[in-house]
Design a protein around this motif. Structure first.
Motif, PDB file in Angstrom:
ATOM      1  N   GLU A 180      54.583 -25.941 -26.561  1.00 20.33           N
ATOM      2  CA  GLU A 180      55.391 -25.901 -27.779  1.00 20.33           C
ATOM      3  C   GLU A 180      56.340 -27.096 -27.841  1.00 20.33           C
ATOM      4  OE1 GLU A 180      55.712 -21.141 -28.892  1.00 20.33           O
ATOM      5  OE2 GLU A 180      57.398 -22.142 -27.902  1.00 20.33           O
ATOM      6  N   ALA A 181      56.899 -27.480 -26.694  1.00 22.58           N
ATOM      7  CA  ALA A 181      57.812 -28.626 -26.676  1.00 22.58           C
ATOM      8  C   ALA A 181      57.072 -29.891 -27.097  1.00 22.58           C
ATOM      9  CB  ALA A 181      58.414 -28.793 -25.283  1.00 22.58           C
ATOM     10  N   ARG A 182      55.832 -30.034 -26.669  1.00 19.09           N
ATOM     11  CA  ARG A 182      55.043 -31.214 -27.073  1.00 19.09           C
ATOM     12  C   ARG A 182      54.676 -31.156 -28.554  1.00 19.09           C
ATOM     13  NH1 ARG A 182      52.633 -34.567 -23.265  1.00 19.09           N
ATOM     14  NH2 ARG A 182      52.923 -33.938 -21.094  1.00 19.09           N
ATOM     15  N   ALA A 183      54.290 -29.971 -28.999  1.00 16.36           N
ATOM     16  CA  ALA A 183      53.831 -29.821 -30.385  1.00 16.36           C
ATOM     17  C   ALA A 183      54.986 -29.817 -31.379  1.00 16.36           C
ATOM     18  CB  ALA A 183      53.021 -28.538 -30.521  1.00 16.36           C
ATOM     19  N   GLY A 184      56.202 -29.584 -30.903  1.00 16.92           N
ATOM     20  CA  GLY A 184      57.349 -29.541 -31.786  1.00 16.92           C
ATOM     21  C   GLY A 184      57.576 -28.188 -32.429  1.00 16.92           C
ATOM     22  N   GLY A 185      56.973 -27.141 -31.865  1.00 17.82           N
ATOM     23  CA  GLY A 185      57.139 -25.799 -32.406  1.00 17.82           C
ATOM     24  C   GLY A 185      55.980 -24.907 -32.027  1.00 17.82           C
ATOM     25  N   ASN A 186      55.956 -23.714 -32.592  1.00 18.98           N
ATOM     26  CA  ASN A 186      54.902 -22.748 -32.287  1.00 18.98           C
ATOM     27  C   ASN A 186      53.607 -23.112 -33.007  1.00 18.98           C
ATOM     28  OD1 ASN A 186      53.334 -20.419 -31.793  1.00 18.98           O
ATOM     29  ND2 ASN A 186      54.182 -19.451 -33.632  1.00 18.98           N
ATOM     30  N   MET A 187      52.527 -23.246 -32.258  1.00 16.58           N
ATOM     31  CA  MET A 187      51.250 -23.697 -32.809  1.00 16.58           C
ATOM     32  C   MET A 187      50.230 -22.569 -32.920  1.00 16.58           C
ATOM     33  SD  MET A 187      51.994 -24.484 -29.531  1.00 16.58           S
ATOM     34  CE  MET A 187      51.488 -23.802 -27.975  1.00 16.58           C
ATOM     35  N   SER A 188      50.678 -21.318 -32.852  1.00 22.70           N
ATOM     36  CA  SER A 188      49.729 -20.211 -32.949  1.00 22.70           C
ATOM     37  C   SER A 188      50.285 -19.112 -33.840  1.00 22.70           C
ATOM     38  CB  SER A 188      49.383 -19.666 -31.557  1.00 22.70           C
ATOM     39  OG  SER A 188      50.543 -19.271 -30.853  1.00 22.70           O
ATOM     40  N   TRP A 189      49.381 -18.244 -34.287  1.00 23.50           N
ATOM     41  CA  TRP A 189      49.747 -17.220 -35.252  1.00 23.50           C
ATOM     42  C   TRP A 189      48.824 -16.015 -35.110  1.00 23.50           C
ATOM     43  CZ3 TRP A 189      46.937 -21.608 -36.236  1.00 23.50           C
ATOM     44  CH2 TRP A 189      45.629 -21.416 -36.711  1.00 23.50           C
ATOM     45  N   ASN A 190      49.271 -14.884 -35.655  1.00 24.27           N
ATOM     46  CA  ASN A 190      48.359 -13.742 -35.788  1.00 24.27           C
ATOM     47  C   ASN A 190      48.458 -13.121 -37.176  1.00 24.27           C
ATOM     48  OD1 ASN A 190      50.806 -12.413 -35.582  1.00 24.27           O
ATOM     49  ND2 ASN A 190      50.188 -11.090 -33.864  1.00 24.27           N
ATOM     50  N   THR A 191      48.984 -13.864 -38.119  1.00 26.20           N
ATOM     51  CA  THR A 191      48.998 -13.404 -39.501  1.00 26.20           C
ATOM     52  C   THR A 191      47.553 -13.247 -39.979  1.00 26.20           C
ATOM     53  OG1 THR A 191      49.223 -15.729 -40.132  1.00 26.20           O
ATOM     54  CG2 THR A 191      51.222 -14.406 -40.124  1.00 26.20           C
ATOM     55  N   GLY A 192      47.295 -12.109 -40.603  1.00 22.63           N
ATOM     56  CA  GLY A 192      45.958 -11.867 -41.127  1.00 22.63           C
ATOM     57  C   GLY A 192      44.931 -11.401 -40.115  1.00 22.63           C
TER      58      GLY A 192
END
Length: 474
Positions: A288-300
């Motif tokens: 996340e620190a490299r990506a600049g935030g959360n890169m995953s989801w479970n919406t839907g």
């Protein structure tokens, strides 16, 4: 050694302190080694070279006196740091056999540890250039790697195919980064929702490594308590199923009978704790620190649907029956629970740097153990999906070894895979990719270690994401 092997036991703060001390010592040792002259003789008939790239990454090369003209560019697995040594082979026994066979071996440390693909790919290619400057142009170049190194290898194969002739991924993250982090989110979401609904343990947007350690310890304690009841064990099995954690996932485990649901769950329980202590929080926070935030989801996401596709669906249903617990109610609770959305910029970074198009222009052989809990064998289904959609299926072959654990290949099995890829490069067609041929080739390469290739077809990867399917999303 890389840190890719799953550690099932829970890690206390004291253990982590000891580990940090050991790795700090290892880092100091590495600095001392790289201060030595750049070229030394590893053996009487092998030239060994240590060096440093402008990025700060170190590299190592071993070239036998009777070099056969082939250079093997090895990409190592995920390293947590601070120790970050260069590696040019998966293990010492395989390395010795390859050098005896005349192969030149090269590989770098990568400039940084962790989810380092943006450093790893250029550093590996720079190492290849340094090799050519010193030893001349190879007649054949093969990129290969294990675990996270399989992701790096596949990235090289897709983005710089002009630098290699073919690629070999061993237990690789060939499903790509976005798919990896989505599938890592699902089991911990289930554990928190069903076992600790009142907890404020963060599953994403983790502040730092101390917060990651605390979250891992808290949820591990919850899982340990749940394991003492039939209801808890059933719910742990459900979480494991959402990651396709196999019921036999370490070589030290007894392989359970097909209907021994309790033994199957006991094996998964250890792997679930390993997931919590390794990937779900610590490695997520670094990524996340490299990506600049959360890169995953479970919406839907429909968790009832995911469970229905899981390789261990039957085990979950049987354990729920035994516990007198309603599986339908728990799945409904998961589907009602507040969902986690991704940071679009973080998804874009992970997609751009760590996801795949499936567009191969050079042959690739991908090999996996069937009992891998850290990088489940279903990742191979995700790779095949992408490659097929991109029209590159004729360039890909996949093979499986009937063994438990992450990257638990024998030297014989690794050499058999390499020689099979070499045959494809020489003849222009795939031959001998069936288990019987692979085992025969493995025995010839090294009769002293196991040969366990077997027929296998993995179930679907539950949360695929690749650039060949741009409609994948939230």
């Amino acid at each position: 050694m890389t840190t890719d092997s799953a550690t099932p036991a829970a890690h206390t703060r004291r253990t982590r302190t000891r580990r940090r001390t050991r790795t700090a010592c290892a880092a100091a040792f590495l600095l001392a080694v790289t201060a030595l002259p750049a070229s030394t003789a590893a053996a009487a008939d092998t030239t060994h070279v240590d060096g440093r790239l402008p990025s700060g990454a170190t590299y190592m090369m071993d070239v036998p006196a009777q070099w056969n003209g082939t250079v093997l560019l090895f990409s190592h697995g995920y390293a947590s740091g601070p120790a970050n040594p260069a590696q040019n082979a998966p293990d010492d026994a395989t390395k010795a056999l390859l050098l005896r066979g005349g192969y030149a071996l090269v590989g770098s440390s990568y400039a940084t540890t962790g989810w380092a693909v943006t450093d790893a790919v250029p550093d590996q290619l720079a190492t290849l250039s340094a090799f050519t400057e010193r030893f001349g142009t190879a007649s054949r170049t093969i990129a290969w790697g294990r675990s996270y190194g399989g992701l790096v290898t596949t990235a090289i194969a897709e983005r710089s195919p002009d630098r290699i002739d073919g690629s070999l991924s061993l237990c690789g993250l060939v499903h790509g980064g976005v798919a990896n982090w989505n599938n890592t989110l699902d089991p911990v979401f289930a554990l928190k929702t069903l076992l600790a609904p009142g907890s404020d343990v963060p599953l994403v947007d983790i502040a730092d490594q101390a917060a990651a350690d605390d979250a891992a310890d808290e949820l591990t304690s919850v899982v340990d308590s749940a394991q003492t009841t039939a209801e808890g064990r059933a719910r742990i099995a459900l979480a494991a199923a959402l990651h396709n954690i196999p019921v036999w996932n370490q070589p030290t485990q007894t392989r359970p009978a097909p209907s021994d649901w309790d033994a199957q769950q006991a094996n998964q329980y250890e792997a679930v704790k390993g997931l919590l202590q390794i990937a779900a929080f610590n490695r997520r926070q670094e990524s996340e620190a490299r990506a600049g935030g959360n890169m995953s989801w479970n919406t839907g996401v429909d968790y009832a649907r995911l469970l229905g596709m899981s390789s261990v669906y039957k085990e979950v249903t049987e354990l729920y029956k035994k516990a007198g617990l309603s599986l339908r109610a728990d799945l409904a609770a998961l589907n009602r629970a507040p969902r986690i959305g991704a940071d679009p910029d973080a998804v874009a970074w992970m997609s751009r740097t760590s996801s795949f198009t499936g567009e191969l222009t050079k042959p690739q052989l991908s090999v996996h153990t069937v009992g891998d809990a850290l990088v489940p064998v279903q990742t191979e289904s995700a790779l095949k999906r992408a490659v097929t959609a991109a029209g590159s299926a004729s360039l890909l072959r996949q093979a499986y070894t009937d063994n438990a654990g992450h990257c638990t290949f024998s030297p014989a099995e690794q050499l058999a895979a390499l020689h099979t890829l070499e045959d494809r490069l020489t003849t222009g067609k795939w031959t001998g990719t069936d288990p019987e041929s692979l085992n025969s080739r493995a025995t010839k390469a090294d009769p002293t270690t196991p040969t366990r290739y077997a027929p296998y077809r993995p179930t679907p990867y539950l949360r695929p994401y690749d650039l060949a399917h741009p409609a994948d999303g939230r």
